[in-house]
Design an enzyme around this catalytic site. Structure first.
Site, PDB file in Angstrom:
ATOM      1  CB  CYS A   2      -0.984  -0.046   1.343  1.00  0.00           C
ATOM      2  SG  CYS A   2      -1.657  -1.687   1.289  1.00  0.00           S
ATOM      3  NE  ARG A  27       5.236   2.720  -2.107  1.00  0.00           N
ATOM      4  CZ  ARG A  27       6.040   2.239  -1.510  1.00  0.00           C
ATOM      5  NH1 ARG A  27       5.172   1.510  -0.709  1.00  0.00           N
ATOM      6  NH2 ARG A  27       7.363   2.169  -1.272  1.00  0.00           N
ATOM      7  CD1 TRP A  75      -2.053  -5.333  -4.680  1.00  0.00           C
ATOM      8  CD2 TRP A  75      -1.272  -6.398  -2.744  1.00  0.00           C
ATOM      9  NE1 TRP A  75      -1.965  -6.654  -5.085  1.00  0.00           N
ATOM     10  CE2 TRP A  75      -1.463  -7.276  -3.951  1.00  0.00           C
ATOM     11  CE3 TRP A  75      -1.211  -6.725  -1.832  1.00  0.00           C
ATOM     12  CZ2 TRP A  75      -1.378  -8.389  -3.973  1.00  0.00           C
ATOM     13  CZ3 TRP A  75      -1.037  -7.960  -1.659  1.00  0.00           C
ATOM     14  CH2 TRP A  75      -0.895  -8.967  -2.668  1.00  0.00           C
ATOM     15  CG  ASN A  99       2.935  -0.190   3.186  1.00  0.00           C
ATOM     16  OD1 ASN A  99       2.490  -1.389   2.656  1.00  0.00           O
ATOM     17  ND2 ASN A  99       4.089   0.120   2.650  1.00  0.00           N
ATOM     18  N   GLY A 100       1.675  -2.746   5.186  1.00  0.00           N
ATOM     19  CA  GLY A 100       2.443  -3.978   5.803  1.00  0.00           C
ATOM     20  C   GLY A 100       1.350  -5.079   6.182  1.00  0.00           C
ATOM     21  CD  GLU A 483      10.278 -10.261 -18.084  1.00  0.00           C
ATOM     22  OE1 GLU A 483      10.180 -10.700 -16.924  1.00  0.00           O
ATOM     23  OE2 GLU A 483       9.668  -8.992 -18.131  1.00  0.00           O
ATOM     24  CE  LYS A 487       6.265  -8.310 -18.005  1.00  0.00           C
ATOM     25  NZ  LYS A 487       7.338  -8.121 -17.544  1.00  0.00           N
ATOM     26  CD  GLU A 490       3.414  -8.531 -15.171  1.00  0.00           C
ATOM     27  OE1 GLU A 490       3.351  -8.331 -13.971  1.00  0.00           O
ATOM     28  OE2 GLU A 490       4.512  -8.600 -15.716  1.00  0.00           O
ATOM     29  CG  HIS A 506      12.289 -34.756 -19.487  1.00  0.00           C
ATOM     30  ND1 HIS A 506      12.903 -36.110 -19.250  1.00  0.00           N
ATOM     31  CD2 HIS A 506      12.978 -34.098 -20.146  1.00  0.00           C
ATOM     32  CE1 HIS A 506      13.952 -35.786 -20.056  1.00  0.00           C
ATOM     33  NE2 HIS A 506      14.183 -34.931 -20.567  1.00  0.00           N
ATOM     34  CE  LYS A 605       7.161  -0.512 -12.254  1.00  0.00           C
ATOM     35  NZ  LYS A 605       7.288  -1.646 -13.212  1.00  0.00           N
TER      36      LYS A 605
HETATM   37  O1  M6R Z   1      10.826  -3.914  -8.153  1.00  0.00           O
HETATM   38  P1  M6R Z   1      11.403  -5.319  -8.180  1.00  0.00           P
HETATM   39  O2  M6R Z   1      12.053  -5.293  -9.504  1.00  0.00           O
HETATM   40  O3  M6R Z   1      11.769  -5.890  -6.835  1.00  0.00           O
HETATM   41  O4  M6R Z   1      10.103  -6.095  -8.669  1.00  0.00           O
HETATM   42  C1  M6R Z   1      10.078  -7.562  -8.690  1.00  0.00           C
HETATM   43  C2  M6R Z   1       8.899  -7.843  -9.418  1.00  0.00           C
HETATM   44  O5  M6R Z   1       7.743  -7.505  -8.285  1.00  0.00           O
HETATM   45  C3  M6R Z   1       8.455  -7.635 -10.604  1.00  0.00           C
HETATM   46  O6  M6R Z   1       9.565  -7.616 -11.739  1.00  0.00           O
HETATM   47  C4  M6R Z   1       7.264  -7.960 -11.020  1.00  0.00           C
HETATM   48  O7  M6R Z   1       7.564  -9.069 -11.553  1.00  0.00           O
HETATM   49  C5  M6R Z   1       6.725  -7.303 -12.454  1.00  0.00           C
HETATM   50  N1  M6R Z   1       5.269  -7.118 -12.454  1.00  0.00           N
HETATM   51  C6  M6R Z   1       6.957  -8.230 -13.630  1.00  0.00           C
HETATM   52  O8  M6R Z   1       6.518  -7.317 -14.811  1.00  0.00           O
END
Ligand code: M6R
Length: 610
Positions: A2, A27, A75, A99-100, A483, A487, A490, A506, A605
């Site tokens: 948050c 956040r 969040w 937050n936490g 990766e 993408k 998400e 396998h 984020k």
């Molecule tokens: O800020 P960070 O690089 O530590 O974040 C790590 C992940 O939370 C971040 O890369 C996340 O997987 C992204 N949403 C990927 O697109």
């Protein structure tokens, strides 16, 4: 995950808080709220959704403004994103934003009387403070008493209707920063919120409290309740404001910024005259020598940053013969890794605020291990806590799905593999000099790949109807397959997984049918023939084939239902090029499904809880 903000000053706090929440909503954006101290009393407005919904609700509520207040972007951890769970939470006259995670919330709930009106752990904190306040009649003492009772990692800001001229903030874990203006004081999880007003900031450390008494008076206390002096930091480098610049989403803008980000890194780290890579590290300038001396380094990160770390392992081990351990931070912190003394640790995090990565930093500090951070956000908790620093220098990344910070990280890791190779004696100067021209050409090659966005739009048209995605790559292309799958899932909410291409037989091959997309990364390389065979096996089982390959390569074209081409180049660079079409197909598939790609559901984020 948050975001917290607070304001004490002379401006209309409603506007300061709403503008601040807009910046901090990366956040968490499932609900928002604010508290304004008006002449008529405390006024709380909360709403489900992002800043647009809160602005509307505040406008509908009309009227009163004031120059003190708190704000929060949520969040959800405990309880769904409904208004009752949005912050600020209150218990009688006590209001808090949090937050936490409060780990002993259930025990405290059983002990406190309530009434509890939300399902959150946060509300318990308000009741705990209220209970202590009744015994202490001092907000400061009540907060001190409460933090001795609550367990977990958290940042809180507290106000009381009985002491409307006090604002108290406390941190144990997630970041909390104070901004000092002229006759005004700001408080936030992230300094960017108040940078339009001031660049004079004070970073709270774990266990510290800030007690604001009016717009010019604030005191700091240690966890021993002693008054302490705190240094003021002048933020000289921070992100300037970013706009979408005509793009429909930040993510697309950030995808197109990648060639410039890489060009910028080349300017900083490549000595064109000497035809040599020179990676500048802040503070412990000999950090790379320490890695060479030890012959080992551990890289730890989360999410896309972890996949970048895996790329780093492949590139550095091959280029320098230095052994690289790679871990996800959430695993590393609990699995009792064997850490030999003084083995350098590289922590990668775009935000520099990821809770698990910060926990690994604290572990390393306890063991006195040298820590190099690779962050995008300067002055973040990781950047400040590490013993040496390197930067992605990608500019602010707003899209939740990482793009330009990811490719910048890959590029820096490739540069590190060159420097470490040279230092270790595995790469001669003449070999290095042969690589430099390909580095200099790279931003233009990225532009060229992006100019073929239409191919990705066509692929997205095919992909949107499919039920699952399997991304395949071998060797250095495997981290990029991971990766690509991240993408896709998400942004589109469709299941996607990645495997080393040789692993399909396998087990995962059983998944393939006519509703499965197989996304193969197979540019011309020492492993492309092997990858083609694995792709062929998947095609024979009915999979729809999307192949990222070298332009003009007949074999990959003939394998594909959709061919996404990249120019021919060095294997380590071609794997970075591969990610551009993968970003674009995820983006376009999500857009065609009507999703908000900048704010995917259930995500944030910056992941500030474990
Ligand atoms: O800020 P960070 O690089 O530590 O974040 C790590 C992940 O939370 C971040 O890369 C996340 O997987 C992204 N949403 C990927 O697109």
């Amino acid at each position: 995950m948050c975001g917290i903000i607070g304001y004490v000053g002379f401006r209309d706090s409603k506007e300061v808080l709403l503008n601040g929440l807009e910046k901090i909503q990366y956040r968490g954006y499932d609900s928002m709220g604010l508290l304004i101290v008006t002449k008529q009393g405390f006024k709380r407005v909360r709403s489900v959704g992002d800043i647009r919904q809160l602005r509307k609700k505040v406008a509908d509520a009309g009227g009163n403004s004031g120059s003190w207040g708190l704000g929060h972007s949520r969040w959800a951890t405990h309880g769904p994103p409904v208004e009752a769970n949005a912050h600020p939470h209150k218990a009688e006259h006590i209001y808090i934003v949090h937050n936490g995670i409060i780990e002993n919330a259930e025990e405290l709930k059983a002990w406190l009387k309530g009434p509890f009106l939300s399902e959150t752990d946060s509300e318990v904190v308000a009741h705990c403070i209220l209970d202590s306040y009744k015994k202490n009649s001092s907000l400061k003492e009540a907060v001190f008493d409460t933090i001795s009772k609550i367990k977990g990692e958290y940042a809180i800001a507290v106000m009381s209707e009985k002491d409307p001229n006090e604002l108290i903030a406390f941190k144990k874990g997630p970041s909390l920063v104070i901004g000092l203006g002229e006759k005004e004081i700001f408080l936030s999880s992230d300094a960017q919120v108040f940078l339009p007003y001031t660049n004079r900031v004070i970073f709270l450390k774990d266990g510290e409290m800030a007690h604001i008494q009016n717009r010019e008076t604030l005191y700091f206390y240690s966890d021993k309740k002693q008054k302490i002096d705190k240094p003021i930091t002048l933020l000289d480098s921070y992100f300037t404001e970013t706009e979408k610049k005509g793009y429909p989403y930040y993510m697309l803008k950030e995808i197109y910024e990648q060639p410039d980000c890489i060009a910028n890194l080349i300017e900083t780290h490549v000595n064109k005259k000497a035809c040599k890579v020179e990676v500048g590290i802040n503070n412990e300038k000999d950090f790379l020598d320490q890695i060479v001396q030890k012959g080992r380094c551990n890289i730890v990160a989360c999410g896309s940053s972890y996949y970048a770390a895996l790329y780093g392992k492949y590139a550095i081990e091959k280029g320098s013969r230095i052994s690289i351990g790679v871990d996800m931070a959430s695993e590393f912190r609990y699995r009792s890794p064997v850490l030999s003394s003084r083995t350098p640790l590289l922590l990668i995090s775009q935000s520099g605020e990821t809770a698990d990565t910060l926990a690994v930093m604290r572990m390393a500090q306890e063991l006195s291990l040298p820590v190099l951070s690779l962050c995008n956000v300067a002055h973040s908790s990781l950047d400040r806590g590490a013993s040496a620093q390197l930067y992605m220098s990608a500019g602010m990344e707003k899209g939740v799905a990482s793009t330009k910070a990811f490719t910048s990280t890959l590029f820096i890791l490739f540069l590190l593999s060159i420097v470490l190779g040279r230092k270790k004696g595995s790469l001669s100067l003449s070999e290095e000099q042969k690589i430099i021209p390909s580095l200099l050409l790279f931003p233009d090659q990225m532009k060229e790949v992006l100019s073929r966005e239409k191919e990705c739009v066509a692929a997205a048209h095919l992909l949107r109807a499919l039920k699952s995605f399997i991304y395949l790559g071998r060797d250095i292309y495997y981290p990029l397959a991971l990766e690509g799958a991240l993408k896709m899932k998400e942004l589109t909410y469709i299941h996607a997984a990645a495997y080393p291409a040789g692993e399909m037989k396998h087990g995962p091959l059983a998944l393939v049918d006519a509703d499965t997309a197989i996304v193969g990364l197979a540019p011309k390389s020492h492993v492309s023939k092997k990858t083609f065979s694995n792709l062929e096996e998947a095609r024979s089982r009915g999979g729809k084939m999307i192949v990222v390959g070298t332009r003009g390569d007949k074999e990959s074209v003939s394998l594909s239902d959709c061919f996404l081409s990249i120019p021919s180049c060095n294997t380590y660079l071609s794997s970075i090029l591969c990610v551009l079409p993968l970003q674009l197909i995820a983006y376009h598939t999500a857009c065609s499904l009507g999703h908000n790609v900048d704010q995917p559901r259930n995500l944030a984020k910056s992941v500030t809880v474990e």
